[in-house]
Design an enzyme around this catalytic site. Sequence first.
Site: not given
Length: 250
Positions: A138, A136, A67, A143
Amino acid sequence: MEIVVFRDPGEVGQHAAQMFARQIRSNPKSVLGLATGATPLPMYRELIRMHRAEGLDFSEASSFNLDEYIGLAPDHPQSFRHFMQTELFDHLNIRPERTHVPDGLAVDVEVACAAYEAAIAAAGGIDIQVLGLGANGHIGFNEPHSDFDSRTRVQPLTERTILDNARFFASVGEVPRRAITMGIGTIMESRACLLLATGSAKAEVVARMIEGPVSEECPASILQRHTNATILLDELAAAQLSGVSREPAS
Ligand code: F6R
């Protein structure tokens, strides 16, 4: 999933580097999937040591990063391209043109995402992909509620991720709000996935990933369905697991 628990992040990094080294030695033309963030740093330091001390040769390898923030130039100190250069690439003999990080400044982002997918395919697919884990759930910047079939695309970052990543910036206001990320479908096509998680802040999400349902609420839980996924944890990150042995690996 194979789950291995080590004493500390240093041991996690050493084991991860050994797995990458085995891959590179068995196929010098290996296609490596790489991640940024704090978790893989001990692994990268060990790969650099192996290159210098043992001659681990990256000259024929290529790499694809997961990313990149949208809006940051490659030489921006917080860009993932800059991170990879300073923390890994500049210290290895990997050829610069064979290292790939999504282009955060692409004028036509959709075209750039499609080209990234095409480049991975043209390289023959990713042999081994290292992953960190967001608090979270990811992986990459996929996400919660990302589609399990998703491909490389633009992903708005959640408030949680923006706050978590603010530690790398002067202020939270400077954290980009969007990123380009490989999709979950892209990641799942890697022939091997190696997820690293260390520290107590990851303990709860590690338990959800491994022992919870496979659910888009916790994107990393999809690794339960990967045929060759290894999870390397330190004791703190493994602390909330109930169903697996927490004996440290020797
Ligand atoms: C980074 C990435 C992210 C991180 C994750 C954990 O390229 O894709 O998924 O791996 O946010 O970050 P750290 O390791 O800093 O806790």
